[in-house]
Structures are given as C-alpha cells and as structure tokens.
Design a protein around this motif. Sequence first.
Motif, PDB file in Angstrom:
ATOM      1  N   ASN A 118       0.823  -1.210   0.000  1.00 44.76           N
ATOM      2  CA  ASN A 118       0.000   0.000   0.000  1.00 44.76           C
ATOM      3  C   ASN A 118       0.859   1.263   0.000  1.00 44.76           C
ATOM      4  N   LYS A 196      -5.192   4.578   5.125  1.00 44.08           N
ATOM      5  CA  LYS A 196      -4.345   4.206   3.994  1.00 44.08           C
ATOM      6  C   LYS A 196      -4.974   4.544   2.643  1.00 44.08           C
TER       7      LYS A 196
ATOM      8  N   LEU B 123      -3.203   9.300  -8.423  1.00 42.71           N
ATOM      9  CA  LEU B 123      -2.286   8.349  -7.790  1.00 42.71           C
ATOM     10  C   LEU B 123      -0.864   8.898  -7.703  1.00 42.71           C
ATOM     11  N   ALA B 206       0.737  -3.167  -7.361  1.00 45.40           N
ATOM     12  CA  ALA B 206       1.634  -2.839  -6.242  1.00 45.40           C
ATOM     13  C   ALA B 206       3.085  -2.983  -6.685  1.00 45.40           C
ATOM     14  N   MET B 209       4.043  -0.024  -8.864  1.00 47.04           N
ATOM     15  CA  MET B 209       4.236   1.235  -8.139  1.00 47.04           C
ATOM     16  C   MET B 209       5.478   1.199  -7.259  1.00 47.04           C
ATOM     17  N   ALA B 298      -7.668   1.428   1.074  1.00 46.55           N
ATOM     18  CA  ALA B 298      -6.265   1.091   0.858  1.00 46.55           C
ATOM     19  C   ALA B 298      -6.176   0.304  -0.448  1.00 46.55           C
ATOM     20  N   PRO B 299      -5.144   0.571  -1.259  1.00 40.77           N
ATOM     21  CA  PRO B 299      -5.083  -0.069  -2.581  1.00 40.77           C
ATOM     22  C   PRO B 299      -5.238  -1.589  -2.539  1.00 40.77           C
ATOM     23  N   MET B 300      -4.588  -2.248  -1.598  1.00 40.27           N
ATOM     24  CA  MET B 300      -4.639  -3.710  -1.574  1.00 40.27           C
ATOM     25  C   MET B 300      -5.976  -4.233  -1.044  1.00 40.27           C
ATOM     26  N   TRP B 321      -6.522   4.058  -9.257  1.00 39.42           N
ATOM     27  CA  TRP B 321      -5.635   4.413  -8.147  1.00 39.42           C
ATOM     28  C   TRP B 321      -4.980   3.178  -7.516  1.00 39.42           C
ATOM     29  N   GLN B 322      -4.442   2.318  -8.330  1.00 44.52           N
ATOM     30  CA  GLN B 322      -3.745   1.124  -7.861  1.00 44.52           C
ATOM     31  C   GLN B 322      -4.676   0.170  -7.109  1.00 44.52           C
TER      32      GLN B 322
END
Lengths: 480, 406
Positions: A118, A196, B123, B206, B209, B298-300, B321-322
């Motif tokens: 993240n 996050k 992003l 991920a 990035m 959160a991206p993940m 945005w990932q």
Amino acid sequence: MNAIEFPAPDPAIMARRAEIVAALADRVGEQGLITDPRELVPFETDAFTAYRRVPLAVVLPESTAEVSAVLKYCSGNRVPVVPRGAGTSLAGGAIPQEDAVVIGVSRMNRILEVDHDNRTATVQAGVTNLAISERVAADGFFYAPDPSSQLACTIAGNIAMNSGGAHCLKYGVTTNNLLGATVVLADGTVVELGGKALDAPGLDLLGVLCGSEGQLGIVTEATVRLLARPEGARPVLFGFASSDEAGRCVSDIIGAGIIPVAIEFMDKPAIEICEAFAQAGYPLDVEALLIIEVEGSEAEMDAMLKRIIAIARRHGVASIKESQSATEAAQIWKGRKSAFGATGRIADYICMDGTVPLGQLSHVLRETYRIVDGYGLRVANVFHAGDGNMHPLILYNVNDPAEAEKAEAAGADILKLCVDAGGCLTGEHGVGMEKRDLMGHQYAEVDLDQQMAVRAAFDPGWILNPAKVFPLDLPARKAG
Amino acid sequence: MAETEQLTPQSEDEACAMVAEQRAGKRTLAIAGAGSKAVIGQPTTADATLSSTGLRGIVEYNPEELVIVARAGTPLAEIEAALAGNNQMLAFAPPDWGRLLDADAGQTIGGVAATNLSGSRRLSAGAARDALLGVRFVNGRGEAVKSGGRVMKNVTGLDLVKLMAGSWGALGLITEVAFKVLPRPASETTLLIRGADDAAAARLMARAMATSAEVSAAAHLPARVAETVVGEGPATLLRLEGFADAIAERIGRLEPALETDLALEEIGETASRAAWAAIGDGAPFADGQGIVWRISAAPMAGHAIVGDVRAMTRGEAYYDWQGGLIWLRLAGEDPQAALVRGAVARNGGGHATLIRAPEAVRAQTPTFQPEAPAIGALSERIRASIDPDGVFNCGRRSFQAERDAA
C-alpha cells in the motif's frame, strides 16, 4: 531584543504550579515529567533562538492516552500548552511561555508499520523525518518531504508546520504526503483522521490540521505515503555571472515544461559560506549558483540534462559541473543542507522564508539586496528557486541590540516585499512567533477572523500554542 | 427537485450582499456551479440557489509560473483550453461525469474545487485539493474571505483552502480559485496486462508502483468492464508519461519487475488517452443502469471489498488508483449502503460515496460516508464557525445530521 511580545504569564496559573505539576505526574509518571529548573532550560527556545522563556513544566508522554490525559487536564484547568517536536522551528513555533506546559513527543518514536504494497508507513509522531526514509531505503522506497533539519525534526513537527524541503518541487510538501493521523484535540478527545486510502471522507480535517502550528491538536501517530526511489539522482552545478540571469534561467526551464526534482539557488555570499564549510566543490568565481537535480536512469538523466544545459547556455552559464559519483552528489547536498548551520558559524542570522511567483524572483532578489544594504547589514541568499521559496539569511551580531533590531526590521521589509510581489510571508517555516505580527500585511482582518473562528472550533479555550500565528492585538482575539 | 429562486451574482461584492440579505431574512441557499454534479448528495431543501456562473473569467495566467487564477464560475473547458494552448494541464485530471450523471451543462472550475474530484493521475500527481493553492469565498456572514494565495509553497496561517476543497457547498460560495498547473507530458504509453483476476491485478499494480518506472496511473478492469474500454479479457493498465525516449527506458525496467507470465501489450498515445478518460469519467457505467458507488480504500483492500460485496449481492466493479478507488455498480435501485459500507469497514476502512441513485433513494441514504461521532461533531463546529446561521445547503452533507440533532 524584545520586539516580539509574549503574553504576560497568568499569575493564577503560576501560583498553582505545584498543584499542576502533581496532576501532570499522576498522568505521565515521574519519568515523563521535567520540572527541575536546569532541566527545563533546553526547552526554553527552539531554532529561533533570539527569544526564550522557561516553561512551567515539560511532559514527555509515551502514548496517545497520556497525551489525551494531559490535554484534558490542561484544558479543564485553562493551562496553556505548547506542543513540541524536536524544537527545530526557525519561526519560534515551539517557544514556550512561562505559564505553559510543554508537551513533547520525543518519547513516542517507534515506526509502527511499514506496508510496502500500500506504500505507507505508520509511525508514532516523535519519529524523525529521516528515520522513515532510512527504514524503507533498502526496499527501494523513501518518504519525500526533506526539510534540512530532517536528521532531527519529527513527523509531529513536520505536520504541525507543513514542512517542505529541497525536493518538494516534484514531490510536494507534508500535506501532500500525509494520509492519516491520530490526533488529540484540546479537550483530550482522540480522533482518527484518514488512513491508507488516498482520499478522506467529509471535511478535509487532515488538510487544515497540517500546518496549523500546534493550535488545533497534537498528532501522536501518522500514516505517510511512501514513494519508490528513483533509479538514480544527479545534482548539477550551474554557475552564473549574475543572480538575475540565474533567476531568468529558472523561469525558462520551468516554462519549457521541464520540472527537475530540485532547483536550489545560492548567491555569492552563500556559496562562499557553504563551500568553506562543506568543501562541496562549488565554483567561487560566479555570482550565483543553481543546483539542479535530475532523476532517473543514466540515459534519462542525460536526456533531461541536455535539455536543461541548452537553456542554461542561452543564459550565458559560466560553469557547469556534474557530480561524478555518489560521494560528490552527497557533498553537493551536504553543502546546501548545512547552509543555515554553516552561516551560524560565521555570524548570527535570521532566516526569512517568503515565497514569490517565479516571474518575480529577480525583482525580489534585487530589492532584497537593496533593503539589507539600506540597514548596513549583509545577506546571503540560499533558496528553493523552483517553487519561488526565498531564504535570505540576514547576518548580524546578536550581542548588538541595535543591529539585532535592524536585522528584524530588514526581515520584515523583505517579507512585505514578498507579499507585495504576489507571494506570502512563509513558504515552509511557518508563522510561529516570528512572523505573527506581520500577518496583517498578508491577510485582511476578516480573513484572520475566519481563521481564528475555525481555530476556536478545535480549541475554544485557546490553550494550544496560544501566542503564535495570530497577532495578539486583533480585536476578535481580545474579545475571545 | 422543486423549482427554486436562482441568484446569480455578477461580482463577489454582489454575492456578499445577497448572502447577507438571505441571512437576514433567515432564508437558506443551495450553492451551485454549472450543476453537473447536482444529483450527488441528499436532495436539498433550500429557499434559493446561489450560482457561481455569473463570476467568469481567467484573472491571471503566466504559464512560466505554473499557476492559473480564475473566477469560480469560469467553465472548466475554458480553463483547459487556455492551459492546452501553453502545453499545460491540471495534473489531477478533473473527471467529466456529464454522461455518467446525465448532465450536459459542463463544469465550472469552482465546482471542481468544491467537490475535490480527481481522475486517474491522482495516484501520482495528487488530488484537486493538492493543486488548489488559494481560494476566495463568501462565508455565511456574507463576508469575502481569502485563504492561501497563488504561490506553490505557502504555510502562512490556517489552511482554509483544504476545508473549502471538497466542501460541496456546505461552507460557503467559492468565488475565485488559484490552481497549480503542470506541463503536459510530451507523450504517453499504457502497458496493458491481459488476464489477471482482481487479486492478482492488485499485486501487479503494487509491484509496478514499487518500481522507479514512474507509473502515473494504475487501473484494473475486470472482463465485462474491459470489453467496453480496451477489448476482450480482464485488463490491468499502467500508464507512463513523459518524453518518448524516457518512456521506452522505463517500460524496459517495469516489465521484468512485474514478474508475470501474462500477455503484455503497449497501447499508443491516442488509445491510451481514450482509455484513461473512460476510466476517470466512469464511462463503463454511463449507460444509466443501476446504482453507482465510488469507494476510497487502501489499494490492496479494493479487491477484497468488491469480493465481499459480490458475495452478497449482484454487482460489478472496476479499480483505479492502484486498486484504492473502486467504481462499484449494483443492479436495481437498492443502494445497499449498510452492505457496501460494512464491506469497506471489514477490509481496513475507507469510505463509500453514493454517486448515482434516484432522488427517492438519495433522500433515504447518506451520500457521504457517516463519520465517527467525534469527527462529525468537530466538522459541525467548523461548519458553524464559517456559516453560523446555517445559510448554506441544508441537508446535502451527512455531517449536518449532527446539526439537526444539536
């Protein structure tokens, strides 16, 4: 020198010192409390050393809960609080007052989580700025804001002052790199802002907190954005025969659509001071120096430099020197980042921090020399040219009260010049005490009244860092 | 929405006078720009609409200073044309939701600021709020207030600019904005990876990035969405911008770092631009069908949130945005807010905004994510410090529930 006024200590609070100290001890324990007069001395000022006051007590809490307990007590008892990071403020943002309790975050210094996928780091707010980048460097990441004091300054202080640095031309300042925070409000309420995710819901409380100079709450934990480290970085020195020409070169580089990661400017006095200190290999036979840093692979850096060099040649660049090794690059930055410290070795100085539109750089530089000359003083200019953030260092002798007064007057004139040129009083150091009484030059009373009303929504009793940012004599403030 | 009186001040002074008069008459005002996003938010009940559209024109624009100052009612199209003429842009890529929301009035630059909506480049280049350097606004007392300025670094005083960005008209009428602008990249290429499922795509993004390839945008389109944007099969898109030679270099670094056996292809400039415009504009859901949510997480966590939602109801999603920005469409007319927001909360938190729903649904569903009580109460105190008598925009924003309760 006593040009900047401190509020008179509240005798009622001073009389209750023993009681207040006992209450603080209940909340943070003896190990988190400093009351011995000698041990309080290191907390009497910050990096704006011309002013100092020994505080009533210093607490160094270990947790959000302790900060909350102390703030709840202080607001309930109307005891002023001065939050403190590492005490590196150049604007007097952390200077205490005699009836205030200093809350320092230095013992909250753990990195709580690094989340590579993240790209975030969650830290206690007393962690130093550089510690984050150091922790994640091996994995190819860094934390972008890089104030010159990054070895010492804390994330709490960075958030309070919305700190910048040399590389924010490309990467932004603290507010652009902060995703979340745990904040203790004046009454002890703990709120979690952001996280996050890139965007937060509702009003942008994190945004207004950032740069609020410790007046809206105390940050105890923060989640910051990590970035992938560039393939390589190469600072290059460009020497010019005049400051004007260097300034025009900066405008043309940006106007050509090129945004290097940093464009730093030094005039001749600054070059001489920094070179004597750091032996960075700066040319001594030029009037102005640009440190331009490019990033990327070797080929990318070569390509971008080629474009920049072509523009610099049009401005009659006198010397160009590329760093040939990581050591040389480090020396170049060491010279720049130690500019304030190196200046401090040869004279006392006050550092101004106004920002001006890029097109006004040359004009403001010329006027700066004229103003300082008029007071019979010397000035060294070293600043972030890419974003117009000036840093004139006015040299004087602190033991000569008349000269000190002149230095302050020259500084005020320069800041007014910056505002009149379409800029602002402070680009990254903050208002603090130093520029508090100049706020009326940039803002109308109605603007300041609105800011103070928002401030009061967070801290209705005005206990947090009360003597900073807003002039003491504003009618609305007096009424409040 | 019922027809209400429309106030269209031609100057900031006139706007101040109008607000003061409405305040004195204890009437309420709904703030509007061009109205392109009027259907976002709880239906309002104001006595009149205060429009920025009479406040027009670029006030100052010197390209080499990377700043543009304009009156709030200036059409975004006018701003973008002026910038394009100098090879510059608003880097946060304000999206155009005209088709998505079936509103063809265009947007104002003030509306862009007041809604803080950003496109795919958010992003890497920050949001609208990051580019907004200064504002002038009329508060609920009918006073013209200035905050920030027109320089790139400014920490002078409290940053009310951030409060006004994304305030959705709840705090005051923005009359003038100063935005930071950036050079337009000389070219762009998108690296497209075909065939990843949502979770695998999150890992790919991920990894991308984490490289030094300076990926400026990263999105994942599951098969059904991808079909309408870049053709058949799930597509993960990584955008690179800059000088053509540098892009080639960076793709050379990026590909091996992805550690994938899936097929990679490069999309050239024209198709790349079209794909990213579609992603930012919500084009895959612009056919008018279903409820649309926009979720920030959160991206993940993005794919896990979508997985949770889809385990319980019918819907489809895509990611920008990932992976941290989820566009979610639910079938039918039930927004299932508790289900959606519950999935967000279970997967690390974030917030869900209801972007498209019939008026009757919006009247019953908080559009903006309800906040923790302490934050809601603080937000309400801030609102009251700017608009003490509640002149502006009754009910459009969720934290005003606190006001009603107070």
